[in-house]
Scaffold this motif. Sequence first.
Motif, short mmCIF file in Angstrom:
data_model
loop_
_atom_site.label_atom_id
_atom_site.label_comp_id
_atom_site.label_asym_id
_atom_site.label_seq_id
_atom_site.Cartn_x
_atom_site.Cartn_y
_atom_site.Cartn_z
N SER A 11 0.30 -1.54 0.04
CA SER A 11 0.04 0.25 -0.04
C SER A 11 1.19 1.02 -0.14
N LEU A 12 2.36 0.79 0.24
CA LEU A 12 2.90 2.24 0.36
C LEU A 12 3.24 2.96 -0.87
N GLN A 13 3.37 2.35 -1.83
CA GLN A 13 3.58 2.87 -3.39
C GLN A 13 1.73 3.41 -4.35
N TYR A 14 1.35 3.79 -3.21
CA TYR A 14 0.03 4.29 -3.56
C TYR A 14 -0.69 5.78 -2.85
N TYR A 15 0.11 5.90 -1.56
CA TYR A 15 -0.17 6.91 -0.57
C TYR A 15 1.08 8.37 -0.62
N LYS A 16 0.29 9.03 -0.73
CA LYS A 16 0.78 10.17 -0.49
C LYS A 16 1.83 10.63 0.64
N PRO A 17 3.16 10.36 0.13
CA PRO A 17 4.99 10.09 1.67
C PRO A 17 4.41 11.20 2.82
N ALA A 67 -2.25 8.19 6.50
CA ALA A 67 -2.02 6.03 5.83
C ALA A 67 -0.81 5.60 5.46
N TYR A 68 -0.13 6.77 4.89
CA TYR A 68 1.82 6.26 4.76
C TYR A 68 2.26 6.17 5.30
N ILE A 69 2.33 6.98 6.26
CA ILE A 69 2.98 7.23 7.92
C ILE A 69 2.53 5.72 9.08
N MET A 70 1.60 6.10 8.54
CA MET A 70 1.34 4.51 9.82
C MET A 70 1.73 3.36 9.23
N ALA A 71 1.67 3.25 8.08
CA ALA A 71 1.99 1.53 6.90
C ALA A 71 3.17 1.94 7.34
N LYS A 72 3.84 2.97 7.16
CA LYS A 72 5.47 3.23 6.59
C LYS A 72 6.02 3.12 7.96
N SER A 73 5.26 3.34 9.15
CA SER A 73 5.80 3.33 10.86
C SER A 73 5.76 1.73 10.47
N SER A 74 4.68 1.64 11.20
CA SER A 74 4.52 -0.93 10.74
C SER A 74 5.67 -1.02 10.50
N THR A 75 5.40 -0.66 9.08
CA THR A 75 6.82 -1.69 8.53
C THR A 75 8.64 -1.25 9.11
N LEU A 76 8.40 -0.57 9.84
CA LEU A 76 9.82 -0.20 10.31
C LEU A 76 9.72 -1.08 11.86
N LEU A 77 8.92 -0.91 12.17
CA LEU A 77 8.35 -1.91 13.70
C LEU A 77 8.53 -2.59 13.57
N ASP A 78 8.14 -3.75 12.41
CA ASP A 78 8.31 -4.79 12.98
C ASP A 78 9.42 -5.47 11.63
N ASP A 79 9.95 -4.53 11.22
CA ASP A 79 11.88 -5.28 11.28
C ASP A 79 12.45 -4.87 12.66
N ASN A 131 -5.68 17.56 17.34
CA ASN A 131 -6.88 17.00 18.09
C ASN A 131 -7.91 16.03 18.04
N ASN A 132 -8.66 16.91 16.68
CA ASN A 132 -9.94 15.91 16.07
C ASN A 132 -10.01 14.50 15.07
N SER A 133 -8.21 14.64 14.74
CA SER A 133 -8.29 13.33 14.02
C SER A 133 -7.94 12.17 14.73
N PRO A 134 -9.12 11.46 14.09
CA PRO A 134 -8.96 9.66 14.45
C PRO A 134 -7.31 8.71 14.17
N ASP A 135 -6.21 9.78 13.08
CA ASP A 135 -5.38 9.02 13.45
C ASP A 135 -4.86 9.32 14.40
N ARG A 136 -4.97 10.28 15.38
CA ARG A 136 -4.50 10.67 16.26
C ARG A 136 -3.59 9.62 17.71
N ALA A 137 -4.81 9.01 17.99
CA ALA A 137 -4.83 7.56 18.40
C ALA A 137 -3.69 6.58 17.92
N VAL A 138 -4.31 6.28 16.74
CA VAL A 138 -3.58 5.54 15.78
C VAL A 138 -1.62 5.75 16.14
N ILE A 139 -1.82 7.08 15.89
CA ILE A 139 0.20 7.29 16.08
C ILE A 139 0.31 6.80 17.11
N ALA A 140 -0.24 7.03 17.93
CA ALA A 140 0.42 7.88 20.04
C ALA A 140 0.73 5.77 19.72
#
Length: 548
Positions: free
Chosen positions: A177-183, A187-199, A218-227
């Motif tokens: 999915s990383l190649q289809y999201y803007k850097p 979505a890209y940040i969450m996928a990229k960080s999960s990949t790095l973490l798995d490695d 602060n009102n973004s649902p992505d805030r909790a995921v990134i944290a």
Amino acid sequence: MNRFLKILIAFLVPIFLFAQNNSDALLKELDQTVADYAVYSNKKELEINKLKEQLSQTTTDLQKYTIYGKLYAEYKSYQSDSALMYARKSFQIAEKLNDIQKLNDAQLNLASIMGTLGMYKEATDILNRIEIKTSPELRGYYLTVNSTVYGYMSDYAASIQEKKKYIILTQKYRDSSLQYYKPQSSAYIMAKSSTLLDDGKHDETLTLLLNYFPKINNNSPDRAVIAYIISQAYRQKKDTEQEQKWLTISAISDLQLAKKEYISLRSLAFLMYENGDIDRAATYIKRSLEDALFCNARLRTYEISKMLPIINEAYQEQNETNRFQLMLFLISVSILSLFLLALLFLLFKQMKKLSKAKQEISLANNALSELNQELNTFNEKLNDTNYTLTEANLLKEIYIGRYMDQCSHYIGKLDEYRRKLNVMATSGKMNDLITAVKSKEFVENELAAFLAAFDNTFLQLFPTFITEFNALLIDDEATQRKEGELLNTELRIFALIRLGIKDSAKIATFLRYSVSTIYNYRSQLKNKAAGAREDFENQVMHIGTHLH
């Protein structure tokens, strides 16, 4: 070396204390957020009701499709069954519209929410029949949903072989999915960080996310995921303090956005359990379970159900320990209370005796004070009397001396006057004799001389009389004297009063005036008194004394 160590400790201790205070403040904020969960749920319901009201006023399928999509987004992490219903409605409208883009998007929403509900077979069936080539702009979302569903399946897998298989698929779809999201997209940040973490690249993960996190609204649902991902990076580093901090931040965001399907609060509950904070662990796991059941998030309910007995058992054990400690405390307090009651009884008796003694002492002191006051008053009166007697004796001495001298002088004068009249009589100057006898000149001259002698003597005794007397009057010109006069009539009247002669008849005889004249003079000056009229003559009596 020791000096360097001391400096290092002095530098690090404030940082440690600040971090500790910051962590405590976050936990307190989370505790309050957990307590106020109903407030955030009500806010969520209000937003949903607004959309439903808009839906009731909508007539076109396109508008309905848009609102169904919004309702799906609101319900997705709040109430899975309702989210599934609106995802299906969106799919039905998309079919009516015959729009392949909307149709694929609705099917991806269906697959995503089915994964949350544990409907993995249905979700994968939908994903397998989607022709994603027809919607290239949805390819990133398509791969992410696949990754998420297989992620759920790996967590729920019954065997190790299946678990490994699903993990591989999860990573494969996520990495693709990383190649289809803007850097710079979430979505890209969450996928990229999960990949790095798995490695195992936790430092790179933190570098990426800690720079990105401040940019999230602060009102973004992505805030909790990134944290949450940040907390897992710290978990890999075995930094429990930072892991707890970021789990807390993630949980606060989840709860304030009224999410019911989440991971952070459950993970934090177990961390609190490991750290020995059983009360918080029990509170957090209970809240997580209630939210998971409300949302009908089956995987989260399953995960919580495995942890709940462990935390609940520890909570019960702590309650038993606390109950035993409370019993010991109550027994100790009871014994201490009995001891204190006995002590208070003895103290009360002693205080009663002391109060009685103080009362007696107070009465004695009051009596002594009154006696001292009477003695002081008596001493003052005695001093005044002594002073008055001393003054009177002095006046008597002076005036007796002057009186004898004046009498002797007048006897001489009378003898000289007698001889003068005798010469007139013997020489036959009868007319001159009659004239001399009728004339008042002699008497007036002698009276003037007598008053001058009186004035001089009085002012020697009371040199400040005139100044002090004028100070008692409103008008200091009331007693103006003629040139050469020591005292005028008004001053002589009050000079005699100062000497103790207060009777107007005696004063009139002394000064050769009528009684009414003397009375008028006294009244006029009393009316000009600066103080009380009735106290004026009493003030005059104090002229020249220490009491004035």
